[in-house]
Design a protein around this motif. Structure first.
Motif, PDB file in Angstrom:
ATOM      1  N   ILE A  12       5.842  24.178 -12.915  1.00 35.27           N
ATOM      2  CA  ILE A  12       4.801  23.853 -12.062  1.00 35.27           C
ATOM      3  C   ILE A  12       5.603  22.518 -11.589  1.00 35.27           C
ATOM      4  CG2 ILE A  12       2.686  22.407 -11.468  1.00 35.27           C
ATOM      5  CD1 ILE A  12       2.246  25.350 -11.955  1.00 35.27           C
ATOM      6  N   ASN A  13       5.811  22.388 -10.165  1.00 37.46           N
ATOM      7  CA  ASN A  13       6.312  21.306  -9.661  1.00 37.46           C
ATOM      8  C   ASN A  13       5.330  19.786 -10.105  1.00 37.46           C
ATOM      9  OD1 ASN A  13       7.854  19.057  -8.550  1.00 37.46           O
ATOM     10  ND2 ASN A  13       8.123  20.354  -6.757  1.00 37.46           N
ATOM     11  N   GLY A  14       5.859  18.971 -10.662  1.00 39.40           N
ATOM     12  CA  GLY A  14       5.026  17.994 -11.188  1.00 39.40           C
ATOM     13  C   GLY A  14       5.101  16.759 -10.136  1.00 39.40           C
ATOM     14  N   PHE A  25      13.591  24.987 -10.906  1.00 37.48           N
ATOM     15  CA  PHE A  25      14.185  23.763 -10.930  1.00 37.48           C
ATOM     16  C   PHE A  25      15.897  24.056 -11.421  1.00 37.48           C
ATOM     17  CE2 PHE A  25      11.155  20.534 -10.679  1.00 37.48           C
ATOM     18  CZ  PHE A  25      10.124  21.523 -10.750  1.00 37.48           C
ATOM     19  N   ARG A  27      18.690  21.570 -12.461  1.00 40.56           N
ATOM     20  CA  ARG A  27      19.156  20.355 -12.669  1.00 40.56           C
ATOM     21  C   ARG A  27      20.585  20.184 -12.895  1.00 40.56           C
ATOM     22  NH1 ARG A  27      15.466  16.520 -14.074  1.00 40.56           N
ATOM     23  NH2 ARG A  27      14.243  17.946 -14.975  1.00 40.56           N
ATOM     24  N   THR A  73      17.667  19.072  -8.445  1.00 45.84           N
ATOM     25  CA  THR A  73      17.587  17.458  -9.075  1.00 45.84           C
ATOM     26  C   THR A  73      18.720  17.434 -10.180  1.00 45.84           C
ATOM     27  OG1 THR A  73      15.880  16.073  -9.811  1.00 45.84           O
ATOM     28  CG2 THR A  73      16.071  18.569 -10.703  1.00 45.84           C
ATOM     29  N   HIS A 211       3.617  17.071 -14.630  1.00 47.57           N
ATOM     30  CA  HIS A 211       4.183  17.944 -15.776  1.00 47.57           C
ATOM     31  C   HIS A 211       3.884  16.858 -17.056  1.00 47.57           C
ATOM     32  CE1 HIS A 211       7.133  15.520 -13.709  1.00 47.57           C
ATOM     33  NE2 HIS A 211       7.962  15.599 -14.712  1.00 47.57           N
ATOM     34  N   VAL A 222      10.805  21.517 -18.603  1.00 47.14           N
ATOM     35  CA  VAL A 222       9.284  21.584 -17.864  1.00 47.14           C
ATOM     36  C   VAL A 222       9.183  20.548 -16.824  1.00 47.14           C
ATOM     37  CG1 VAL A 222       8.040  22.242 -19.969  1.00 47.14           C
ATOM     38  CG2 VAL A 222       8.407  19.893 -19.734  1.00 47.14           C
TER      39      VAL A 222
HETATM   40  N1  LIG Z   1       7.944  19.831 -13.696  1.00 47.02           N
HETATM   41  C1  LIG Z   1       8.339  19.072 -13.164  1.00 47.02           C
HETATM   42  N2  LIG Z   1       8.414  18.546 -11.583  1.00 47.02           N
HETATM   43  C2  LIG Z   1       9.427  17.784 -11.243  1.00 47.02           C
HETATM   44  N3  LIG Z   1       9.571  17.492  -9.792  1.00 47.02           N
HETATM   45  C3  LIG Z   1      10.790  16.863  -9.893  1.00 47.02           C
HETATM   46  C4  LIG Z   1      11.367  16.650 -11.153  1.00 47.02           C
HETATM   47  C5  LIG Z   1      12.650  15.952 -11.381  1.00 47.02           C
HETATM   48  O1  LIG Z   1      12.889  15.772 -12.422  1.00 47.02           O
HETATM   49  O2  LIG Z   1      13.421  16.001 -10.350  1.00 47.02           O
HETATM   50  C6  LIG Z   1      10.505  17.255 -11.914  1.00 47.02           C
HETATM   51  C7  LIG Z   1      10.375  17.596 -13.663  1.00 47.02           C
HETATM   52  O3  LIG Z   1      11.335  17.289 -14.078  1.00 47.02           O
HETATM   53  N4  LIG Z   1       9.725  18.407 -14.054  1.00 47.02           N
END
Ligand SMILES: Nc1nc2[nH]cc(C(=O)O)c2c(=O)[nH]1
Ligand SMILES: C[S@@+](CC[C@H](N)C(=O)[O-])C[C@H]1O[C@@H](n2cnc3c(N)ncnc32)[C@H](O)[C@@H]1O
Ligand code: SF4
Ligand SMILES: [Mg+2]
Length: 222
Positions: A12-14, A25, A27, A73, A211, A222
């Motif tokens: 889930i986007n937090g 995601f 990263r 990200t 999150h 997550v």
């Molecule tokens: N669940 C969740 N949502 C996110 N939105 C941006 C995040 C990020 O680390 O950029 C992130 C993250 O690390 N986890």
């Protein structure tokens, strides 16, 4: 060209405009800043383990998930070599929506594509608490569009006051979305709300890192 992918997962986007929605995601490793509060500093270590992935491999992974929101990200994604090739490769698929989390120190204008409407920047402004404020590129405020977000991750009243000054100076609420987020457990959340009320910050939105309410704040993937 391969990209240094330290994590790829669906969650889930937090954070941000699509928080609460599913997102894929991606990263990337490495960052040019060292924010005092970074909750992902492990991704910035010199010797961090990563999977080298081509833009095609990243795209194929995204498609394999069936999820339409992508958050690119890190670390700091915009410092990765040839990152615009990856951005363009993902956004050429108009069924996808790419959100880039970026730290505000890197010029985003080279990545802005006039004709592309499935790309949005969520750009931090690093206030005093981060110890990285001197690296902020204020010219970025002129490049943001209504699809984008400025995110102030605040840890003190001083951070809030600076945010308010910049919101006013650059008329940010008229330009893009403006979010306040708290440095996790560093500031009482009601202090942020009281500040917003004190200065009538219409149009600014308080976000919580969702999150960190679902999983342990240190949990990866997550
Ligand atoms: N669940 C969740 N949502 C996110 N939105 C941006 C995040 C990020 O680390 O950029 C992130 C993250 O690390 N986890
Ligand atoms: C890990 S960073 C990666 C993207 C980019 N380097 C940046 O800083 O925007 C993703 C988001 O997490 C936020 N963040 C990092 N550590 C945090 C913490 N301890 N509390 C709240 N937000 C945090 C950052 O400010 C940023 O908005
Ligand atoms: S810019 Fe982002 S990834 Fe880099 S240290 Fe700061 S919060 Fe962490
Ligand atoms: Mg995160």
């Amino acid at each position: 060209m391969n990209y240094k992918v330290v994590e790829k997962f669906v969650s889930i986007n937090g954070e941000g405009q699509r928080s609460g929605e599913l997102a894929v995601f991606i990263r990337l490793a490495g960052c040019n800043l060292r924010c005092s509060y970074c909750d992902t500093m492990w991704a910035n270590e010199e010797d961090v383990k990563f999977t080298p992935m081509s833009k095609e491999e990243v795209y194929d992974y995204i498609i394999s998930t069936g999820v339409k929101n992508i958050t690119l990200t890190g670390g700091e994604p915009l410092m990765a070599e040839e990152i615009s090739e990856l951005i363009d490769y993902i956004t050429r698929d108009e069924s996808l929506f790419l959100e880039i989390e970026t730290n505000g120190s890197i010029d985003i204008s080279p990545f802005r594509r006039k004709s592309v409407d499935n790309l949005s920047f969520t750009m931090d402004y690093k206030g005093g608490t981060s110890k990285m404020e001197k690296h902020m590129l204020l010219s970025n405020f002129e490049v943001l569009s209504p699809a984008d977000t400025v995110k102030y991750v605040v840890g003190s009243r001083e951070d809030l006051i600076k945010a308010r000054d910049l919101i006013e100076e650059y008329k940010l609420v008229e330009r893009c979305k403006v979010y306040f987020s708290s440095v996790y457990k560093e500031i009482e959340l009601d202090e942020i709300v009281e500040f917003m009320k004190e200065f009538n910050l219409n149009g600014v939105r308080l976000q919580l890192q969702m999150h960190k309410f679902i999983w342990d704040s240190e949990e990866r993937g997550v």
